[in-house]
Write an enzyme that holds these catalytic residues in place. Structure first.
Site, PDB file in Angstrom:
ATOM      1  N   LYS A 138       0.864  -1.177   0.000  1.00  0.00           N
ATOM      2  CA  LYS A 138       0.000   0.000   0.000  1.00  0.00           C
ATOM      3  C   LYS A 138       0.902   1.229   0.000  1.00  0.00           C
ATOM      4  CE  LYS A 138      -3.895  -2.078   2.436  1.00  0.00           C
ATOM      5  NZ  LYS A 138      -4.826  -1.965   3.586  1.00  0.00           N
ATOM      6  N   HIS A 141       0.591   6.057   3.235  1.00  0.00           N
ATOM      7  CA  HIS A 141      -0.556   6.917   3.492  1.00  0.00           C
ATOM      8  C   HIS A 141      -0.174   8.051   4.449  1.00  0.00           C
ATOM      9  CE1 HIS A 141      -4.610   8.114   4.809  1.00  0.00           C
ATOM     10  NE2 HIS A 141      -5.028   7.554   3.705  1.00  0.00           N
ATOM     11  N   HIS A 144       0.398   7.646   8.208  1.00  0.00           N
ATOM     12  CA  HIS A 144       1.658   7.174   8.797  1.00  0.00           C
ATOM     13  C   HIS A 144       2.607   8.332   9.114  1.00  0.00           C
ATOM     14  CE1 HIS A 144       0.379   3.466   6.552  1.00  0.00           C
ATOM     15  NE2 HIS A 144       0.617   2.986   7.750  1.00  0.00           N
TER      16      HIS A 144
END
Length: 599
Positions: A138, A141, A144
């Site tokens: 992923k 984002h 984080h």
């Protein structure tokens, strides 16, 4: 060099009270700089002396205070002693204050304050910090962002006060979340897109598939992207989405060739991309590990718990740890599903056990958002129940969520969007500013300042609090912002370059004016700020200290000119500004900010 002055005062208190000097050292504090006239440079609370057994309690606190104050002799270090309600203040010899502080900063600019007696008890030992910890396959984002910045700060401040620090990035590369991705890729993935725009494609696949599951099972759905439409239509006619995800994860745990091959491929792609992001942020890790590493160890964990009589089986066939006081399963943590597959907490138990065996840490700090607070309470409870006393040295540093982070293009989804936006806006501001210098690499400078702006905005308040992110506020050059912090450092560097950063501090008698003394008094507090930051793991203390230093320096820069002053005065002021710049840079680095020399 506050320790010299504390030791001098502690020596007198020791003789008066019949206690060791070391009893008094942590009780003597630097007085915060105030616009009001200060009563002294250092102070000690009489209540703290009573509580620590240094003096006997007295019904009349003020009389007790005055009696103690009268017994303290004036000398070449302490010029005056003042008794205030419950407090004794000490006024220091200002020339000696300048000499001790500035010569210490000049001789040991990178370690000033770190050898303080206040920090001695923190020296040694090993601290393991787990932070950032994004999910494999992923994109990084924006969620984080806080974990990465906060964890980096904690690791930096622990190292600064004398700990051996191990930085761990614990990747989410296993479990049902990967089952969702694997099953989603089998249904919607494209190897060709994976070669061209790997993480963007995987993000779409993962989010689409997760959204399909949440639609089917009435969970709160995440924000959507255009490709969700196709998935939702398909999901409405397909009740086996969640089953497919569970099946993929089961195949993965059983090491089925195709599932394992896809997992390895996505792992390599993601870790390579993450390392590029961390390099951009100036963050490094000593160990990258993932949940998958501990998959094989979960069986031993379950067997250990079972042998201790700590596991129960529910009617649904799941294996649980009973957290209830009554032993009635009114509260429990699930450690294995009915099909035998492990869960996140099971792997976290295995990871904690392995880390303690491998690294022998004295404390382990987890940095995640506050939604995981219950998870870590359960984890520490289970570790304690297993007889591991070191579980008491495990800490969860929880933080709130960021709201309102957006770009001109719309909602920010990824951390890189945040970094790109910060750099772009800062670059535009620099081009429009009349005071901007000609830079060799303006984009690199804008990047550093932009990251500083985001970091300071993130660190200004209590970590547990949610906050609203507004670009106009974050990138302001005035006020308590990262831009102001960098501007002050660059301004000091420019001043020192112009007139020469003196190698030796000569006559410092010109530094007894109020502006100079305010800076010197403030520098005395640095070791106290480090102690507070390393103890409660909150960066706002250091941020506030550095911002105050910037404001004091700005005032001094206006009122204490170097140009046009006599050589003796100019050199003394340069020494003061050089010391301020060194400490400013040191503090910025602990926060995870790289100082710029020009902007």
């Amino acid at each position: 060099m506050a320790c010299f002055f504390r030791r001098t005062i502690a020596h007198q208190l020791s003789k008066m009270c019949g206690q060791y000097e070391d009893v008094f050292i942590p009780l003597i504090c630097a007085v915060p700089v105030s616009k009001k006239q200060s009563m002294g440079d250092l102070r000690v609370s009489v209540n703290s002396l009573v509580q620590n057994g240094a003096v006997l309690p007295h019904e009349d606190l003020q009389r007790n205070t005055e009696t103690l104050a009268k017994q303290i002799k004036h000398n070449s270090v302490v010029e005056d002693v003042i008794a205030a309600p419950g407090m004794i203040y000490f006024r220091l010899n200002k020339l000696m204050l300048a000499q001790k502080v500035l010569k210490q900063l000049q001789s040991e600019p990178d370690t000033f304050g770190l050898k303080s007696e206040l920090l001695t008890h923190l020296h040694g030992g090993r601290t393991l910090v787990e932070f950032s910890s994004p999910n494999v396959a992923k994109k990084f984002h924006a969620g984080h962002l806080r974990s990465t910045f906060i964890g980096n700060f904690i690791a930096n401040v622990k190292k600064a006060v004398g700990k051996e620090v191990i930085r761990v990035n614990y990747l989410g590369d296993w479990g049902m979340q990967f089952g969702l991705l694997g099953a989603g890729f089998e249904r919607f993935g494209c190897q060709q897109k994976l070669k061209v725009q790997a993480l963007q494609h995987l993000f779409e696949v993962s989010r689409c598939f997760c959204h399909a599951v949440t639609r089917l099972f009435s969970f709160n759905s995440p924000s959507s992207v255009q490709v969700y439409v196709q998935v939702n239509r398909e999901a409405e006619h397909d009740g086996n989405v969640r089953v497919a995800a569970a099946d993929f994860f089961r195949r993965l745990e059983q090491k089925e060739h195709h599932a394992l091959s896809l997992w390895k491929q996505l792992m390599e792609i993601t870790v390579k991309e993450y390392k590029r992001i961390y390099e951009r942020l100036g963050v490094h890790f000593d160990h990258f590990s993932g949940e998958s590493f501990y998959h094989s160890q979960t069986k031993n964990v379950l067997e250990d718990l079972k042998s201790r009589g700590l596991l129960k089986t529910t009617q649904k066939g799941t294996t649980v740890f009973d957290l209830s006081d009554a032993g009635d399963l009114s509260s429990y943590a699930t450690l294995a599903r009915s099909d035998g597959t492990s869960l996140y907490i099971t792997r976290d138990i295995a990871a904690a056990l392995d880390r303690h065996q491998r690294f022998g840490f004295d404390e382990m700090i987890y940095v995640t958002d506050k939604s995981q607070s219950v998870h870590f309470q359960q984890l520490f409870h289970i570790l304690s129940a297993m007889g591991h006393q070191w579980a008491n040295s495990c800490v969860h540093v929880a933080f709130g969520r960021v709201q309102g982070m957006s770009t001109r293009r719309g909602d920010v989804i990824f951390l890189e969007d945040v970094l790109d936006e910060a750099r772009t806006q800062m670059l535009n501001n620099m081009r429009e500013s009349r005071t901007s210098k000609a830079l060799e690499d303006p984009e690199e400078t804008a990047e550093r300042i932009g990251i500083s702006a985001v970091v300071i905005q993130d660190f200004k308040g209590p970590l547990i609090s949610d906050y609203r992110f507004e670009w106009d506020t974050v990138l302001q050059a005035q006020g308590d912002t990262g831009v102001f912090l960098q501007y002050t450092h660059a301004r000091l560097r420019s001043l020192l370059n112009r007139f020469g950063d003196e190698k030796k501090c000569g006559d410092l008698s010109p530094l007894t004016d109020n502006r100079s003394v305010s800076i010197l008094q403030h520098l005395l507090r640095y070791d106290e700020i480090l102690l507070q930051s390393a103890t409660d793991l909150q960066p706002r203390h250091l941020v506030n200290f550095l911002m105050t230093l910037c404001h004091l320096v700005s005032s001094a820069h206006r009122e204490l000119p170097v140009k046009g002053s006599s050589l003796e005065v100019a050199q003394a002021r340069l020494c003061l500004f050089s010391a301020a710049r060194s400490l400013l840079a040191n503090g910025m680095r602990i926060l995870g900010i790289t100082p710029v020399d020009k902007m």
